[in-house]
Design an enzyme around this catalytic site. Structure first.
Site, PDB file in Angstrom:
ATOM      1  N   GLU A   1     -73.745 -11.219 -49.227  1.00 10.43           N
ATOM      2  CA  GLU A   1     -73.159  -9.907 -49.516  1.00 10.43           C
ATOM      3  C   GLU A   1     -72.736  -9.886 -50.984  1.00 10.43           C
ATOM      4  O   GLU A   1     -71.605 -10.225 -51.329  1.00 10.43           O
ATOM      5  CB  GLU A   1     -71.979  -9.630 -48.590  1.00 10.43           C
ATOM      6  CG  GLU A   1     -72.326  -9.658 -47.116  1.00 10.43           C
ATOM      7  CD  GLU A   1     -71.092  -9.748 -46.251  1.00 10.43           C
ATOM      8  OE1 GLU A   1     -70.228  -8.840 -46.332  1.00 10.43           O
ATOM      9  OE2 GLU A   1     -70.958 -10.740 -45.497  1.00 10.43           O
TER      10      GLU A   1
ATOM     11  N   HIS B   1     -64.918  -3.116 -43.973  1.00 13.81           N
ATOM     12  CA  HIS B   1     -66.262  -2.532 -44.061  1.00 13.81           C
ATOM     13  C   HIS B   1     -66.302  -1.005 -43.983  1.00 13.81           C
ATOM     14  O   HIS B   1     -67.177  -0.425 -43.339  1.00 13.81           O
ATOM     15  CB  HIS B   1     -67.149  -3.135 -42.986  1.00 13.81           C
ATOM     16  CG  HIS B   1     -67.495  -4.577 -43.240  1.00 13.81           C
ATOM     17  ND1 HIS B   1     -67.716  -5.081 -44.501  1.00 13.81           N
ATOM     18  CD2 HIS B   1     -67.649  -5.630 -42.390  1.00 13.81           C
ATOM     19  CE1 HIS B   1     -68.001  -6.376 -44.419  1.00 13.81           C
ATOM     20  NE2 HIS B   1     -67.963  -6.741 -43.159  1.00 13.81           N
TER      21      HIS B   1
ATOM     22  N   HIS C   1     -75.934  -5.855 -45.792  1.00 15.50           N
ATOM     23  CA  HIS C   1     -75.518  -6.874 -44.826  1.00 15.50           C
ATOM     24  C   HIS C   1     -76.714  -7.422 -44.030  1.00 15.50           C
ATOM     25  O   HIS C   1     -76.644  -7.578 -42.813  1.00 15.50           O
ATOM     26  CB  HIS C   1     -74.481  -6.278 -43.871  1.00 15.50           C
ATOM     27  CG  HIS C   1     -73.418  -7.242 -43.450  1.00 15.50           C
ATOM     28  ND1 HIS C   1     -73.646  -8.258 -42.557  1.00 15.50           N
ATOM     29  CD2 HIS C   1     -72.115  -7.333 -43.799  1.00 15.50           C
ATOM     30  CE1 HIS C   1     -72.523  -8.928 -42.357  1.00 15.50           C
ATOM     31  NE2 HIS C   1     -71.577  -8.394 -43.115  1.00 15.50           N
TER      32      HIS C   1
ATOM     33  N   ASP D   1     -67.534 -17.878 -44.077  1.00 16.53           N
ATOM     34  CA  ASP D   1     -67.252 -16.457 -44.283  1.00 16.53           C
ATOM     35  C   ASP D   1     -66.356 -16.405 -45.510  1.00 16.53           C
ATOM     36  O   ASP D   1     -65.136 -16.300 -45.401  1.00 16.53           O
ATOM     37  CB  ASP D   1     -66.579 -15.841 -43.060  1.00 16.53           C
ATOM     38  CG  ASP D   1     -66.512 -14.315 -43.153  1.00 16.53           C
ATOM     39  OD1 ASP D   1     -66.890 -13.765 -44.206  1.00 16.53           O
ATOM     40  OD2 ASP D   1     -66.074 -13.671 -42.176  1.00 16.53           O
TER      41      ASP D   1
ATOM     42  N   ARG E   1     -62.935  -6.311 -47.000  1.00 18.18           N
ATOM     43  CA  ARG E   1     -61.586  -6.074 -46.501  1.00 18.18           C
ATOM     44  C   ARG E   1     -60.655  -5.362 -47.472  1.00 18.18           C
ATOM     45  O   ARG E   1     -60.791  -5.508 -48.687  1.00 18.18           O
ATOM     46  CB  ARG E   1     -60.963  -7.409 -46.073  1.00 18.18           C
ATOM     47  CG  ARG E   1     -61.560  -7.926 -44.767  1.00 18.18           C
ATOM     48  CD  ARG E   1     -61.472  -9.439 -44.644  1.00 18.18           C
ATOM     49  NE  ARG E   1     -61.987  -9.883 -43.352  1.00 18.18           N
ATOM     50  CZ  ARG E   1     -63.274 -10.024 -43.062  1.00 18.18           C
ATOM     51  NH1 ARG E   1     -64.193  -9.742 -43.965  1.00 18.18           N
ATOM     52  NH2 ARG E   1     -63.664 -10.436 -41.864  1.00 18.18           N
TER      53      ARG E   1
END
Length: 364
Positions: free
Chosen positions: A328, A126, A200, A264, A106
């Site tokens: 990630e 992304h 990813h 997340d 982000r």
């Protein structure tokens, strides 16, 4: 019984040994996968001496499959993927297996200031709607006797998705005979620009698309990045102790997943040296499969497929909410707007380098 001469025996043994070696030698194969705007898309299959397989397409530099053994030596796919190029191009593709950039994750308010100039972006996540995951990469085979690899390259032109500078990106995927998948990233630029690259891939060590609730996870991090409901970092780095995000000792992923509504989250790793070090270990007790993640990066975003649902049909069947685990490995999200975060600005004359290793093994 007819006797065999010594020279004939030596020849037979040599021929047999050569045959065994030829079978054991890792190899690469290639097949047509489709076409995008007149550009050919191919799927490359890398196989090591143990029979482990990794598949990659040059659309998005995407890992489409990784096939590993379980404790009974039964081979199975341990990543989520699709059956066709059309699905990888479709709206339900949540970056499955792709390289993400120019800036992964982000960027607050879709803008950043660099050397006094403000840059506006089409998206806050992304790399935008035409990020690296949507591009066709050039690809080259790198055969070897103990490992096989692919070199993928992409030139991101000045101004693409709002970012300054022509960025030359190289991505090398390697499959070793130690059942490791190595990811090496490199980039150079002709103007100052932020660079945050990651992959990813969605892992599910059960070999299915079911929930990963009973998979164990350990993360080499005592702190995490505080973020709002949109997963945008506040700039504060908090202790995991006493939170649902404490994976300093092994814990089932499902234990606190309801409390956090799925994971997340960016973990600030203990290793800040820039050298390769263990970041996370995940283990599926049912299959015996273990995955260790090593990286040179200071952070890892752990994501559990919170937005998946059964309406998405993948290679192994319908996807499931909390049915996968992403690691990630990367610099921190929103770093261009957070001066206290590790630097992500690449300048002319410098070279961006990053490495991540996925090491697969089996516990008996």
């Amino acid at each position: 019984m007819k006797k065999i001469s010594l020279s004939v025996a030596v020849l037979l043994i040599s021929t047999f040994a050569a045959h065994v070696f030829a079978v054991a030698k890792p190899f690469i194969s290639k097949s047509a996968y489709g076409e995008i705007d007149g550009q050919k898309i191919y799927q490359y299959t890398l196989t090591n001496s143990n029979g482990m397989v990794m598949k990659v397409i040059n659309y998005g530099a995407t890992i489409t499959d990784i096939i590993t053994p379980d404790r009974a030596n039964k081979m199975g796919s341990v990543v989520l993927g699709f059956d066709s190029l059309k699905q990888y191009q479709g709206r339900n593709n949540a970056l499955l297996g792709a390289v993400v950039g120019r800036v992964a994750n982000r960027i607050a308010n879709k803008k950043f200031i660099l050397d006094g100039k403000e840059y506006l972006l089409p998206s806050n996540i992304h790399g935008g709607p035409k990020g690296f995951d949507k591009q066709v990469w050039a690809i080259e085979e790198l055969p070897g006797s103990t490992e096989v690899a692919l070199r993928l390259t992409y030139l991101s032109p000045d101004g693409e998705s709002g970012f300054p500078g022509n960025l030359n990106v190289t991505m090398i995927y390697t499959l070793t005979n130690n059942n490791e998948v190595k990811l090496k990233y490199a980039a150079t630029t002709d103007k100052p620009t932020p660079v945050v690259l990651t992959n990813h891939t969605y892992f599910n060590l059960t070999g299915t698309t079911g929930k990963v609730a009973n998979t164990e996870l350990t993360i080499q991090a005592d702190k995490y990045l505080e973020a709002d409901k949109n997963v945008m970092p506040s700039g504060h780095i908090l202790d995991v102790k006493g939170s649902p995000f404490d994976f300093t000792v092994k814990k089932l992923i499902g234990k606190d997943i309801e409390a956090s509504q799925g994971y997340d989250l960016t973990f600030a790793l203990r290793n800040t040296s820039g050298k390769l070090a263990l970041a996370a270990t995940t283990y599926d007790p049912a299959s015996g499969r273990q995955l260790q993640v090593y990286t040179t990066e200071p952070g890892v975003v752990v994501y559990t497929g919170n937005h998946f649902s059964e309406r998405i049909i993948g290679r192994g069947g319908p996807f499931t909410k909390w049915g996968a685990l992403c690691f990630e490995t990367m610099h921190f999200p929103d770093s261009p707007n957070q001066p206290t975060f590790p630097n992500v600005i690449l300048r002319p004359g410098e070279k961006f380098n990053s490495e991540t290793v996925y090491k697969f093994s089996v516990r008996k």
